[in-house]
Design a protein around this motif. Structure first.
Motif, mmCIF file in Angstrom:
data_model
loop_
_atom_site.group_PDB
_atom_site.id
_atom_site.type_symbol
_atom_site.label_atom_id
_atom_site.label_comp_id
_atom_site.label_asym_id
_atom_site.label_seq_id
_atom_site.Cartn_x
_atom_site.Cartn_y
_atom_site.Cartn_z
ATOM 1 N N TYR A 153 44.837 13.246 44.789
ATOM 2 C CA TYR A 153 46.304 13.299 44.796
ATOM 3 C C TYR A 153 46.821 12.836 46.156
ATOM 4 O O TYR A 153 46.377 13.297 47.196
ATOM 5 C CB TYR A 153 46.791 14.726 44.514
ATOM 6 C CG TYR A 153 46.392 15.192 43.129
ATOM 7 C CD1 TYR A 153 47.046 14.705 42.007
ATOM 8 C CD2 TYR A 153 45.356 16.102 42.952
ATOM 9 C CE1 TYR A 153 46.676 15.115 40.737
ATOM 10 C CE2 TYR A 153 44.985 16.525 41.687
ATOM 11 C CZ TYR A 153 45.647 16.019 40.589
ATOM 12 O OH TYR A 153 45.273 16.418 39.328
ATOM 13 N N ILE A 195 53.927 12.584 40.476
ATOM 14 C CA ILE A 195 52.565 12.716 40.984
ATOM 15 C C ILE A 195 52.047 11.295 41.245
ATOM 16 O O ILE A 195 52.150 10.430 40.378
ATOM 17 C CB ILE A 195 51.630 13.410 39.970
ATOM 18 C CG1 ILE A 195 52.169 14.797 39.584
ATOM 19 C CG2 ILE A 195 50.213 13.518 40.534
ATOM 20 C CD1 ILE A 195 51.458 15.430 38.406
ATOM 21 N N TYR A 234 48.543 9.370 42.438
ATOM 22 C CA TYR A 234 47.121 9.644 42.618
ATOM 23 C C TYR A 234 46.313 8.362 42.470
ATOM 24 O O TYR A 234 46.777 7.370 41.930
ATOM 25 C CB TYR A 234 46.641 10.683 41.599
ATOM 26 C CG TYR A 234 46.811 10.261 40.151
ATOM 27 C CD1 TYR A 234 45.774 9.682 39.449
ATOM 28 C CD2 TYR A 234 48.028 10.443 39.499
ATOM 29 C CE1 TYR A 234 45.935 9.280 38.133
ATOM 30 C CE2 TYR A 234 48.201 10.045 38.182
ATOM 31 C CZ TYR A 234 47.139 9.460 37.508
ATOM 32 O OH TYR A 234 47.306 9.060 36.205
#
Length: 169
Positions: free
Chosen positions: A77, A86, A88
């Motif tokens: 991450y 998010i 990643y």
């Protein structure tokens, strides 16, 4: 001709609206006990999923094909905006989380250099959430490799998990 050049670098984007509030979709995306229920395309299971959900944290998930063959995905991450985004990196891994060459799984992989996967969670009202997944390969390569179809099937499984969670509330 210019159109082909633009399409060649267009990243894979998959969007899906779920009949669940954003907080619940976020939970299903970040809690390994739920990820194990939806990770992988139709017919695949996820018998292992470990998540250290923090910037710099890593994840490791196993996808088991209907024939029993296993493939592992690891990642790290890079950015987390709670309930919103998010960012990643994801890679093919062994069962210990070590990065492996995709060819080890018989996969020809064409990632865009330095591109990271991004998932955006948007509250669209009426208890619904739009999830937009931006992959690290071109749309053309994602279509040709089956990754686009795989993500659509995976998100269909997520919709089923979310329906159960909404009903349980």
């Amino acid at each position: 001709m210019a159109q082909n050049a633009v399409n060649k670098t267009e990243r894979m984007v998959v969007t899906r609206v779920f009949d669940a509030p954003r907080e619940l979709v976020w939970k299903a995306w970040t809690d390994p006990k739920y990820v194990m229920q939806w990770w992988g395309p139709k017919g695949f299971t996820a018998p292992v999923c470990k998540i250290d959900f923090r910037v710099g944290g890593k994840f490791l998930c196993c996808m088991r094909a209907p024939d029993g063959q296993e493939g592992w995905n690891g990642g790290e991450y890079h950015e987390i905006v709670p309930h919103e985004k998010i960012v990643y990196s994801m890679y093919f891994a062994d069962s210990e989380g070590n990065k492996v060459d995709p060819a080890q799984y018989g996969i020809e992989y064409e990632a865009i250099d330095a591109a990271r996967d991004v998932v955006i969670f948007e509250d669209v009202g009426n208890g619904q959430t739009r999830v937009t997944l931006i992959g690290n390969e071109t749309m053309e390569d994602a279509k040709n490799s089956g990754q686009l179809e795989g993500w659509n099937e995976t998100l269909e499984k997520l919709a089923t998990v979310l329906a159960g969670l909404v009903q349980a509330k």
